[in-house]
Design a protein around this motif. Structure first.
Motif, PDB file in Angstrom:
ATOM      1  N   ALA A 263       0.497  -1.088  -0.029  1.00 48.06           N
ATOM      2  CA  ALA A 263       0.141   0.212   0.617  1.00 48.06           C
ATOM      3  C   ALA A 263       0.970   1.281   0.163  1.00 48.06           C
ATOM      4  O   ALA A 263       0.293   1.689  -0.565  1.00 48.06           O
ATOM      5  CB  ALA A 263      -0.498  -0.192   1.070  1.00 48.06           C
ATOM      6  N   LYS A 264       2.068   1.072   0.798  1.00 45.51           N
ATOM      7  CA  LYS A 264       3.240   2.264   0.798  1.00 45.51           C
ATOM      8  C   LYS A 264       3.348   2.319  -0.836  1.00 45.51           C
ATOM      9  O   LYS A 264       3.903   3.744  -1.185  1.00 45.51           O
ATOM     10  CB  LYS A 264       4.219   1.473   1.766  1.00 45.51           C
ATOM     11  CG  LYS A 264       4.821   3.269   2.012  1.00 45.51           C
ATOM     12  CD  LYS A 264       5.180   3.213   3.134  1.00 45.51           C
ATOM     13  CE  LYS A 264       6.527   4.008   3.837  1.00 45.51           C
ATOM     14  NZ  LYS A 264       7.490   4.391   4.877  1.00 45.51           N
ATOM     15  N   MET A 265       4.079   1.591  -0.998  1.00 47.69           N
ATOM     16  CA  MET A 265       4.278   1.729  -2.459  1.00 47.69           C
ATOM     17  C   MET A 265       3.772   1.691  -3.662  1.00 47.69           C
ATOM     18  O   MET A 265       4.244   2.847  -4.270  1.00 47.69           O
ATOM     19  CB  MET A 265       5.093   0.221  -3.633  1.00 47.69           C
ATOM     20  CG  MET A 265       6.311  -0.658  -2.362  1.00 47.69           C
ATOM     21  SD  MET A 265       6.312  -2.536  -2.706  1.00 47.69           S
ATOM     22  CE  MET A 265       6.994  -1.640  -4.159  1.00 47.69           C
ATOM     23  N   GLU A 266       2.314   1.637  -3.355  1.00 43.93           N
ATOM     24  CA  GLU A 266       1.551   2.353  -4.711  1.00 43.93           C
ATOM     25  C   GLU A 266       1.598   3.504  -4.436  1.00 43.93           C
ATOM     26  O   GLU A 266       0.899   5.002  -5.194  1.00 43.93           O
ATOM     27  CB  GLU A 266      -0.375   1.833  -4.091  1.00 43.93           C
ATOM     28  CG  GLU A 266      -0.988   2.255  -4.927  1.00 43.93           C
ATOM     29  CD  GLU A 266      -2.508   1.728  -5.170  1.00 43.93           C
ATOM     30  OE1 GLU A 266      -3.362   0.984  -6.096  1.00 43.93           O
ATOM     31  OE2 GLU A 266      -2.394   0.794  -3.849  1.00 43.93           O
TER      32      GLU A 266
ATOM     33  N   ILE B 293       4.679   1.293  -7.441  1.00 40.25           N
ATOM     34  CA  ILE B 293       3.666   0.414  -7.919  1.00 40.25           C
ATOM     35  C   ILE B 293       1.744   0.591  -8.240  1.00 40.25           C
ATOM     36  O   ILE B 293       1.973   1.787  -7.779  1.00 40.25           O
ATOM     37  CB  ILE B 293       3.229  -1.147  -7.449  1.00 40.25           C
ATOM     38  CG1 ILE B 293       2.916  -0.899  -5.778  1.00 40.25           C
ATOM     39  CG2 ILE B 293       5.417  -1.346  -7.402  1.00 40.25           C
ATOM     40  CD1 ILE B 293       2.960  -2.124  -5.139  1.00 40.25           C
ATOM     41  N   SER B 294       1.186  -0.306  -9.123  1.00 37.42           N
ATOM     42  CA  SER B 294       0.557   0.538  -8.981  1.00 37.42           C
ATOM     43  C   SER B 294      -0.888  -0.515  -8.767  1.00 37.42           C
ATOM     44  O   SER B 294      -0.130  -2.041  -9.686  1.00 37.42           O
ATOM     45  CB  SER B 294       0.027   1.050 -10.764  1.00 37.42           C
ATOM     46  OG  SER B 294       0.005  -0.618 -11.912  1.00 37.42           O
ATOM     47  N   ILE B 295      -1.846  -1.023  -8.822  1.00 30.09           N
ATOM     48  CA  ILE B 295      -2.617  -1.544  -8.148  1.00 30.09           C
ATOM     49  C   ILE B 295      -3.943  -1.312  -8.324  1.00 30.09           C
ATOM     50  O   ILE B 295      -4.767  -1.002  -8.290  1.00 30.09           O
ATOM     51  CB  ILE B 295      -2.669  -2.495  -6.581  1.00 30.09           C
ATOM     52  CG1 ILE B 295      -1.726  -2.055  -6.009  1.00 30.09           C
ATOM     53  CG2 ILE B 295      -2.941  -3.326  -6.548  1.00 30.09           C
ATOM     54  CD1 ILE B 295      -1.540  -2.597  -4.886  1.00 30.09           C
ATOM     55  N   SER B 296      -4.537  -2.132  -9.806  1.00 30.14           N
ATOM     56  CA  SER B 296      -5.870  -2.233 -10.230  1.00 30.14           C
ATOM     57  C   SER B 296      -6.779  -2.925  -9.131  1.00 30.14           C
ATOM     58  O   SER B 296      -6.604  -3.514  -8.163  1.00 30.14           O
ATOM     59  CB  SER B 296      -5.940  -3.008 -12.084  1.00 30.14           C
ATOM     60  OG  SER B 296      -5.672  -4.539 -11.447  1.00 30.14           O
ATOM     61  N   ASP B 297      -8.213  -2.443 -10.312  1.00 29.38           N
ATOM     62  CA  ASP B 297      -9.101  -3.130  -8.801  1.00 29.38           C
ATOM     63  C   ASP B 297      -9.268  -4.640  -9.053  1.00 29.38           C
ATOM     64  O   ASP B 297      -9.874  -5.521  -7.907  1.00 29.38           O
ATOM     65  CB  ASP B 297     -10.524  -2.670  -9.473  1.00 29.38           C
ATOM     66  CG  ASP B 297     -10.621  -0.851  -9.041  1.00 29.38           C
ATOM     67  OD1 ASP B 297      -9.979  -0.223  -8.477  1.00 29.38           O
ATOM     68  OD2 ASP B 297     -11.429  -0.501  -9.924  1.00 29.38           O
ATOM     69  N   ASP B 298      -8.763  -5.557  -9.981  1.00 29.29           N
ATOM     70  CA  ASP B 298      -9.212  -7.119 -10.044  1.00 29.29           C
ATOM     71  C   ASP B 298      -7.532  -7.261  -9.650  1.00 29.29           C
ATOM     72  O   ASP B 298      -7.018  -8.586  -9.912  1.00 29.29           O
ATOM     73  CB  ASP B 298      -9.072  -7.008 -11.532  1.00 29.29           C
ATOM     74  CG  ASP B 298      -8.494  -6.762 -12.584  1.00 29.29           C
ATOM     75  OD1 ASP B 298      -7.776  -5.377 -12.273  1.00 29.29           O
ATOM     76  OD2 ASP B 298      -7.818  -7.212 -13.234  1.00 29.29           O
ATOM     77  N   PHE B 299      -6.961  -6.134  -9.025  1.00 25.58           N
ATOM     78  CA  PHE B 299      -5.656  -6.855  -7.773  1.00 25.58           C
ATOM     79  C   PHE B 299      -4.554  -7.176  -9.197  1.00 25.58           C
ATOM     80  O   PHE B 299      -3.948  -8.326  -8.936  1.00 25.58           O
ATOM     81  CB  PHE B 299      -5.658  -8.423  -7.473  1.00 25.58           C
ATOM     82  CG  PHE B 299      -6.877  -7.883  -5.873  1.00 25.58           C
ATOM     83  CD1 PHE B 299      -7.118  -6.934  -4.836  1.00 25.58           C
ATOM     84  CD2 PHE B 299      -8.036  -8.510  -5.768  1.00 25.58           C
ATOM     85  CE1 PHE B 299      -7.501  -6.407  -4.058  1.00 25.58           C
ATOM     86  CE2 PHE B 299      -9.024  -7.986  -4.912  1.00 25.58           C
ATOM     87  CZ  PHE B 299      -8.960  -6.751  -3.781  1.00 25.58           C
TER      88      PHE B 299
END
Length: 663
Positions: free
Chosen positions: A574-577, A582-588
């Motif tokens: 979460a901190k990296m995002e 990094i990016s994390i999409s809704d479908d992980f």
């Protein structure tokens, strides 16, 4: 002497061969994966132990690989199934007994399933009925009505033919009368036919109901509510016929084994003779023209809203053909491996004194007190109980009670989490640790133990691993074996649990100095480096569950798996995002941000280029191509199964007009 071994890699699971289809069992591991581990960690003549042998895959594959083996399980059906799976028998003689069963059974069931064929007016036999429960309140007894009748007619060659309810309402009326008569005079039938039914309350000795029961079974927890009265009678006829053909007291060895196979075929048929055979009315949102037969697939006892009543006599002989195929498969594999005979022991001392090769010892007992010598086992491969995921004692009750092999020890000594048995997480971990201490004691110094398991609960997973480490084992390898098929549920599990089965390699290293544990700052750095390295190497969005797998494998190298505080991984991501690393999409799906990306080929492009270099690609089957890819691209570059399927499809379209690989 310590073995220097390469890293374990993912192996594409194959479907079970016929020898493992003789009987249902839960969480059976792919035989080819088990075999690969056995051959990697042992040599011919070594002793392989499975202290939770279940259906006996480890023991069977050990024998077929030229090893000796010991299987331990507290479940009676487990020992019976393992023994029957790996014991060769005269196939012609077994077939003769199945034919005798048919001769004896056929005239006895006429009153229960005979029907007049509406097409030719000759005698036919009902093979299936579909029932509907019109009672909506599960607290009340089901109100069941016949929705559909299906039959076989040898005269006009109709098979599994549906009786038109509108055209032949009188057939449905006659069938209802017959069912009502059987239900009303049920006790009279049992007395007249001299039949006995096993008493199977679905509750524990302390009076608590089983944990894994649903619907009306909760109100009336007895196994008789899982069957129609008619099928209870026919099951009892089948069981008594086996007892008449080969009495339990027989002393002839071959007859003993044949009796066990007849009984195992019978118990394999019990679930399919119950009301738990649900109706498949649609597939992939398409309504089926003809409703399909389901099976007892759930890990609980239940009353589905609609169910099939399968003719138990007909389904028994369908199962008999599978038992025969299982024997043929076993004996063909033995011949291929030049194994002339397999020597079965039920006593460890006799097993230990024997100088024979290809020997197996099966012990029905708890793992917590093994009658094995210290430092006597060359390798352990096992699949321990998964916390509360599968209640083996409960689910085996139907089989064990019908076969008259149930015992109270299994209930009291079973290693499981079950509040109805007053077995907490702490009790589960204590009993596991007690069992693994025995494994440590009997395993040779510097030898290995592979544990495989799947549980989506991180606390259960971590607690299980700690119970092994507490016994003195060292964890020196971790691989997550990807499943053949990834479900959407597994991708989107709320705690982002790793997909697939863990394969953990532990080693017995006495006096091994303890490694220092890392602090939170060191752990965060490892997590960050692992995420960046994985995403950089793959150079494309990657499922977060796979990242968790890679992080676990990396932490294991630093003696920091399982984590004391698992939330540190999620917080770090979460901190990296938040820091735009990094990016994390809704479908992980996780990917590096633009500034972190390098100009190089993505994993998908690498795989496509690699496949283009294979000259004989057209000659390979789908499974062979999958294995080629997984052998070349593993570890951090392990592709997703769905991803691989798409890559293969696109690649083959370029070189094959049909767009398909060979079958």
């Amino acid at each position: 002497m310590q073995m220097e071994l390469p890293r374990d890699s993912i192996i594409l699971a194959k479907t079970h061969p016929p020898m493992y289809l003789i009987h249902k069992y839960w969480a059976r591991k792919p035989h080819n994966v088990v075999k690969a581990y056995i051959e990697k960690y042992t040599k011919p003549g070594d002793i392989v132990l499975d202290p939770f042998c279940g259906s006996g895959v480890t023991n069977a594959e050990s024998i077929l690989a030229g090893r000796n083996t010991i299987g331990v399980d507290i479940n009676p059906i487990s020992i019976l199934l393992t023994q029957s799976t790996i014991t060769p028998i005269n196939i012609a003689r077994l077939d003769q007994f199945f034919k005798k069963m048919r001769e004896e059974i056929t005239p006895k069931i006429g009153d229960f399933y005979d029907i007049t064929c509406p097409s030719c007016n000759k005698q036919a036999i009902i093979n299936q009925l579909i029932w509907i429960n019109t009672e909506n309140d599960n607290k009340n007894p089901p109100k069941e009505e016949i929705e559909e009748i299906r039959y076989h007619c040898s005269q006009c060659k109709k098979k599994n033919h549906i009786v038109d309810k509108l055209k032949y309402p009188q057939i449905y009326a006659v069938e209802k009368d017959r069912v009502d008569k059987i239900s009303t005079r049920f006790d009279e039938y049992l007395k007249r036919l001299d039949l006995e039914l096993p008493d199977i309350p679905l509750q524990y000795q302390n009076g608590s109901k089983y944990k894994q029961i649903r619907h009306y079974i909760i109100q009336n927890p007895t196994a008789t509510n899982l069957f129609t009265k008619r099928n209870l009678i026919i099951l009892a006829i089948l069981k008594s016929t086996i007892d008449e053909l080969i009495p339990k007291a027989t002393t002839d060895y071959e007859l003993k084994i044949i009796r066990k196979l007849l009984l195992l075929t019978f118990s394999a048929n019990i679930g399919q003779s119950s009301k738990m055979v649900w109706v498949i009315s649609n597939r992939k949102n398409f309504i089926q023209r003809k409703k399909e037969v389901g099976s007892w697939t759930h890990h609980f006892y239940w009353n589905p809203k609609s169910f099939f009543e399968i003719n138990p006599a007909l389904s028994y002989f369908t199962r008999a053909s599978k038992s025969l195929r299982a024997q043929k498969n076993l004996q063909n594999r033995m011949k291929h491996q030049n194994i002339e005979s397999i020597h079965m022991f039920e006593d460890f001392d006799q097993f230990n004194r024997s100088t024979l090769s290809n020997k197996i010892c099966l012990l029905q007992q708890s793992v917590e007190n093994l009658p094995l010598a210290d430092n006597s086992i060359d390798y352990i491969f096992t699949d321990p109980p998964y916390g509360d995921s599968i209640q083996y004692f409960e689910l085996s009750t139907l089989w064990n009670k019908w076969l008259d092999i149930a015992n109270d020890t299994q209930e009291t000594e079973e290693i499981v989490i079950n509040s109805h048995q007053k077995k907490s997480n702490e009790v589960y971990f204590q009993k596991l640790e007690s069992g693994f201490k025995e494994c440590y004691r009997v395993l040779k110094n510097d030898a290995f133990m592979t544990i495989t398991f799947h549980n989506t609960n991180v606390k259960i997973r971590n607690g299980l691993i700690r119970s092994v480490l507490n016994c003195g084992f060292t964890l020196n390898s971790l691989v997550v074996q990807m499943p053949a098929r990834n479900s959407l549920k597994s991708y989107l599990h709320y705690d982002k649990s790793p997909i697939g089965d863990y394969f953990l390699r532990f080693q017995k290293k006495p006096n091994n100095p303890a490694k220092k544990h890392l602090n939170d700052i060191q752990l965060i750095n490892i997590i960050k480096k692992t995420v960046k390295k994985v995403l950089s190497e793959r150079n494309e969005p990657t499922r977060i569950s796979f990242l968790y797998n890679c992080i676990d494998e990396e932490l294991a190298l630093f003696n920091s798996f399982p984590l004391i505080n698992p939330s540190i991984v999620e917080k770090t991501l979460a901190k990296m995002e938040k820091e735009n690393q990094i990016s994390i999409s809704d479908d992980f799906m996780v990917g590096l941000t633009v500034q972190g990306m390098e100009v190089k080929l993505s994993l998908t492009q690498k795989i496509i280029e690699y496949l283009d270099t294979l000259d004989d690609l057209k000659k390979k089957t789908n499974a062979e191509v999958y294995n080629v890819i997984y052998e070349r691209f593993n570890g951090r570059n392990t592709p997703d199964r769905k991803q691989v399927s798409k890559i293969i499809e696109k690649t083959i379209k370029k070189i094959n007009d049909s767009g398909e690989l060979s079958d």
